[in-house]
Write a protein that holds these residues in place. Sequence first.
Motif, PDB file in Angstrom:
ATOM      1  N   UNK A 265       4.265  21.540  36.707  1.00  0.00           N
ATOM      2  CA  UNK A 265       5.191  20.408  36.563  1.00  0.00           C
ATOM      3  C   UNK A 265       4.479  19.198  35.973  1.00  0.00           C
ATOM      4  N   UNK A 266       3.235  18.954  36.408  1.00  0.00           N
ATOM      5  CA  UNK A 266       2.472  17.835  35.867  1.00  0.00           C
ATOM      6  C   UNK A 266       2.140  18.084  34.397  1.00  0.00           C
ATOM      7  N   UNK A 267       1.779  19.324  34.071  1.00  0.00           N
ATOM      8  CA  UNK A 267       1.481  19.647  32.674  1.00  0.00           C
ATOM      9  C   UNK A 267       2.698  19.397  31.784  1.00  0.00           C
ATOM     10  N   UNK A 268       3.859  19.825  32.236  1.00  0.00           N
ATOM     11  CA  UNK A 268       5.064  19.637  31.435  1.00  0.00           C
ATOM     12  C   UNK A 268       5.426  18.161  31.288  1.00  0.00           C
ATOM     13  N   UNK A 271       1.368  16.722  29.736  1.00  0.00           N
ATOM     14  CA  UNK A 271       0.501  17.565  28.900  1.00  0.00           C
ATOM     15  C   UNK A 271      -0.965  17.461  29.332  1.00  0.00           C
ATOM     16  N   UNK A 272      -1.180  17.199  30.614  1.00  0.00           N
ATOM     17  CA  UNK A 272      -2.519  17.183  31.185  1.00  0.00           C
ATOM     18  C   UNK A 272      -2.585  18.210  32.302  1.00  0.00           C
ATOM     19  N   UNK A 273      -3.790  18.705  32.552  1.00  0.00           N
ATOM     20  CA  UNK A 273      -3.989  19.728  33.577  1.00  0.00           C
ATOM     21  C   UNK A 273      -4.814  19.134  34.710  1.00  0.00           C
ATOM     22  N   UNK A 274      -4.261  19.109  35.899  1.00  0.00           N
ATOM     23  CA  UNK A 274      -4.983  18.594  37.063  1.00  0.00           C
ATOM     24  C   UNK A 274      -5.514  19.752  37.889  1.00  0.00           C
ATOM     25  N   UNK A 275      -6.507  19.462  38.708  1.00  0.00           N
ATOM     26  CA  UNK A 275      -7.039  20.466  39.624  1.00  0.00           C
ATOM     27  C   UNK A 275      -6.039  20.681  40.763  1.00  0.00           C
ATOM     28  N   UNK A 276      -6.181  21.769  41.532  1.00  0.00           N
ATOM     29  CA  UNK A 276      -5.220  22.023  42.618  1.00  0.00           C
ATOM     30  C   UNK A 276      -5.060  20.852  43.583  1.00  0.00           C
ATOM     31  N   UNK A 277      -6.174  20.268  44.039  1.00  0.00           N
ATOM     32  CA  UNK A 277      -6.062  19.134  44.959  1.00  0.00           C
ATOM     33  C   UNK A 277      -5.369  17.960  44.283  1.00  0.00           C
ATOM     34  N   UNK A 307     -10.558  17.715  37.720  1.00  0.00           N
ATOM     35  CA  UNK A 307     -11.750  18.528  37.523  1.00  0.00           C
ATOM     36  C   UNK A 307     -11.423  19.998  37.785  1.00  0.00           C
ATOM     37  N   UNK A 308     -10.681  20.570  36.852  1.00  0.00           N
ATOM     38  CA  UNK A 308     -10.209  21.950  36.959  1.00  0.00           C
ATOM     39  C   UNK A 308     -11.171  22.903  36.249  1.00  0.00           C
ATOM     40  N   UNK A 309     -11.548  23.984  36.931  1.00  0.00           N
ATOM     41  CA  UNK A 309     -12.307  25.048  36.277  1.00  0.00           C
ATOM     42  C   UNK A 309     -11.391  25.797  35.323  1.00  0.00           C
ATOM     43  N   UNK A 310     -11.813  25.973  34.084  1.00  0.00           N
ATOM     44  CA  UNK A 310     -10.974  26.633  33.097  1.00  0.00           C
ATOM     45  C   UNK A 310     -10.601  28.044  33.539  1.00  0.00           C
TER      46      UNK A 310
END
Length: 502
Positions: A265-268, A271-277, A307-310
């Motif tokens: 939902x955050x990406x949509x 257009x950014x990718x957050x870590x799970x926390x 800080x998401x691991x790819x």
Amino acid sequence: MEEMLRRILTSRVYEAAIETPLDAAVSLSACMSNNILLKREDQQPVFSFKIRGAYNRIAHLSSEEKKRGVLAASAGNHAQGVAFSARKLQIPALIIMPETTPQIKVEAVKYFGGEVVLHGASYSEAADYARQIIEETGMVFIHPFDDPLVIAGQGTVADELLRQNPGELDAIFVPVGGGGLIAGIAAYIKALRPDIMVIGVEPQDSDAMARSLEKGEPVTLEAPGIFADGVAVKRVGDLTFELCRKFVDEIIRVDTDELCGGIKAIYQATRSIVEPAGALGMTGLLKYVRESGCRNKTLIAINSGANMNFERLRYVAERTMIGEKLEALFAVTIPEEPGSLKRFCRDLVGERNITEFNYRLSSRDRAQIFVGISIRDSRERQSFSRQLSEAGYENIDLTDNSLAKTHIRYMVGGRSQEVQNERLFRFWFPETPGALVKFLDATRGARNISLFHYRMQGGDYGRVLVGLEFPEGNDPHLEERLAALGYRYREETDNPAYSLFL
């Protein structure tokens, strides 16, 4: 409250941190019939709010304390915040990190100028070693959450929120680990705008604050979940607990699949990718809207870190549809005869999309299939199960079955006619060299490994499925050996997914 308010208003965070934007999630707001805003702490110099509290604490050290240097024990964002802050203030910084810490986070701390020492297999072991070093060197320990100046630094997020959105505001959804961020936000909000709800969000398997508030005192978790590693704490702080007890309105628990849906939902929206926390705030907000049915409210979610691991993205993508309540997984028994599969797809699946289908011949009269079905909501999931039963198809809903989602879906058809007296176990192996050898040494003896499944998912721990065969009968010393091994595990021999497919 007055003392904390003073500390927040006099914090020195902006010597290192930035005032992050409050972005409108326009399309999501329209879809959810509420005004949804995102506080973008993922845009800080270390991609997390942690820089606020770390810098504020270090900036207030005395000249003598600064000469001694600072030390932190952390596997992630706090470590980067301390390293960045110490470099800016030209203070030596030593960071103790568990040996299981992903390399991306180790390199980030080094990049920001921190000296890294890897020690132990968990945060607790790293923290114990840090205390030993403090006794030997006199360095100043920078606590990740249970410190008034750290809490005050995090509380500056709330000061920004009220300036950026001075009008109507109904609720703020805040990720909760040790409690530093929500304690600072809640204390500030309730001092100035007590009408605004402050709602914490925790993973179901790392809910130390929720349990503490329910019991009325801080409790210690035996084994916090590891997916949202940024909030995986065994025990919340004493100070953060007291502030949350006074000022936090509610804690929402979310599961891993819902958390993956929150990341999407955050990406949509951005257009950014957050870590799970970092996605906990959004995940809790979405769950609150779904369950309460609220409309036309102004709701803010804190995006606390990116800080998401790819490597973890594959796992997130796989679990997102279930988290959004748009996919259901079933084990279905169908007749092993010509045309039965076609009838299943045509008459029962109908216009729904099949999202996953696994099958292998296991007998000449019946077939077990593992199937994923696209759905609109949870009611349709229940309706589809009833439809199958009424048509004479035995079925088990596996949507909430962790074993099925993590392992079985990749192993359908793995039944063996040769194996005898088998027991099935799930293990969480540390992602370190020698972990498997250590396991083999601990389980040697009158048993045989009859099944082994592992798939890297980008976390600090690998999820491993192991079948142990006992041809000469059970081993009375097995549990003793596994306890000595020290790896988290769970026996799954009685799991229905195991009996159906393996």
